[in-house]
Scaffold this motif. Sequence first.
Motif, mmCIF file in Angstrom:
data_model
loop_
_atom_site.group_PDB
_atom_site.id
_atom_site.type_symbol
_atom_site.label_atom_id
_atom_site.label_comp_id
_atom_site.label_asym_id
_atom_site.label_seq_id
_atom_site.Cartn_x
_atom_site.Cartn_y
_atom_site.Cartn_z
ATOM 1 N N TYR A 114 -17.873 6.747 1.688
ATOM 2 C CA TYR A 114 -19.044 6.042 2.190
ATOM 3 C C TYR A 114 -19.935 5.504 1.069
ATOM 4 C CZ TYR A 114 -17.430 7.843 6.603
ATOM 5 O OH TYR A 114 -16.647 8.127 7.692
ATOM 6 N N ARG A 116 -20.441 2.146 0.923
ATOM 7 C CA ARG A 116 -20.131 0.882 1.612
ATOM 8 C C ARG A 116 -21.392 0.139 2.035
ATOM 9 N NH1 ARG A 116 -15.730 2.780 6.078
ATOM 10 N NH2 ARG A 116 -17.654 3.600 6.955
ATOM 11 N N CYS A 121 -24.650 2.198 -1.417
ATOM 12 C CA CYS A 121 -24.440 1.616 -2.746
ATOM 13 C C CYS A 121 -25.668 1.836 -3.626
ATOM 14 C CB CYS A 121 -24.101 0.127 -2.635
ATOM 15 S SG CYS A 121 -22.457 -0.187 -1.929
ATOM 16 N N THR A 145 -13.235 4.858 -2.999
ATOM 17 C CA THR A 145 -13.991 4.762 -1.760
ATOM 18 C C THR A 145 -13.189 3.940 -0.753
ATOM 19 O OG1 THR A 145 -16.180 4.259 -0.833
ATOM 20 C CG2 THR A 145 -15.304 2.707 -2.483
ATOM 21 N N THR A 146 -13.800 3.547 0.342
ATOM 22 C CA THR A 146 -13.130 2.695 1.334
ATOM 23 C C THR A 146 -13.751 1.306 1.301
ATOM 24 O OG1 THR A 146 -14.638 3.543 3.038
ATOM 25 C CG2 THR A 146 -12.477 4.569 2.874
ATOM 26 N N ALA A 147 -12.951 0.295 1.574
ATOM 27 C CA ALA A 147 -13.405 -1.091 1.500
ATOM 28 C C ALA A 147 -14.155 -1.490 2.761
ATOM 29 C CB ALA A 147 -12.212 -2.019 1.290
ATOM 30 N N ASP A 148 -15.178 -2.344 2.582
ATOM 31 C CA ASP A 148 -15.995 -2.752 3.732
ATOM 32 C C ASP A 148 -16.601 -4.140 3.509
ATOM 33 O OD1 ASP A 148 -17.219 -2.442 6.253
ATOM 34 O OD2 ASP A 148 -19.076 -1.786 5.308
ATOM 35 N N GLN A 152 -20.198 -5.387 0.025
ATOM 36 C CA GLN A 152 -19.898 -4.203 -0.777
ATOM 37 C C GLN A 152 -19.279 -4.607 -2.111
ATOM 38 O OE1 GLN A 152 -16.305 -2.195 0.107
ATOM 39 N NE2 GLN A 152 -17.076 -0.143 -0.375
ATOM 40 N N GLN A 153 -18.356 -5.557 -2.076
ATOM 41 C CA GLN A 153 -17.698 -6.011 -3.299
ATOM 42 C C GLN A 153 -18.724 -6.581 -4.283
ATOM 43 O OE1 GLN A 153 -14.333 -5.910 -4.023
ATOM 44 N NE2 GLN A 153 -13.935 -4.768 -2.145
ATOM 45 N N TYR A 174 -9.610 1.667 -3.833
ATOM 46 C CA TYR A 174 -9.921 1.823 -2.413
ATOM 47 C C TYR A 174 -8.788 2.537 -1.680
ATOM 48 C CZ TYR A 174 -13.445 -1.673 -3.563
ATOM 49 O OH TYR A 174 -14.488 -2.344 -4.148
#
Length: 235
Positions: A114, A116, A121, A145-148, A152-153, A174
């Motif tokens: 999390y 994201r 962040c 982490t996980t992509a969202d 986020q990027q 990710y």
Amino acid sequence: MSLQVAGNVLLKAVELDNKKRYTEALLYYKEGLQLLLDLLKGDVGDKRTSLRKKAEEYMKRAEEIKQIVENLKQEGTFHEQIHIENNATGYSYEKVFGRFLDEDVEYVEIEDPYIRAYHQCQNFVRFCELLVKKCNKLRTIQLLTTADGTEQQKWLTDVTSSLAHHRIHLNISYSETLHDRQIKLSTGWIIKIGRGLDYFKAPETKFSLGVFETDFRTCHETTIDIFHSNNVRNI
């Protein structure tokens, strides 16, 4: 500084010591001893002898705790647990992580699904700020982490660029199945937090205490487990 203040700090040290929260207890022993030593420099009258004796007793116990921690680390059996209650305050990243961050830390690995949303962040930035401040030999941060999405990027790209100015490389990867939340330091410390870095509640308003100083923030209930492994240096 009053004797009562020093006494309260040292009582907290003893309380944590009895709970076997040794690394926390050491912080309070150190603070309390400094307060006692400062008092001894002043005019304490007939109390000087008793205060000096107390200071020597606490110093001895602090040294014993240092050895206990070192023995547990060598045995691979070190474990401390902290339970943060719902709406508790006083658990900034400095308070939770600070005692493990020093000039020996060269690499940090963060697993947190999390990082994201915007506030998550922002929490990551706060943690990176603490790393930069405390770990002057830090050169690499690994984030899993996980992509969202694109926002986020963008945010994480900005963090990467900012860290680069401090000669620190942020490597981001990710995972769609990541669940565990933990932070590993190259010095062997492993810190697992049930909620990851996202354990603060939002401040009441953008002008409430806690917006910037997170020791004033109320927290979600979570558990922190602290371990040590001599093998972490090899990650």
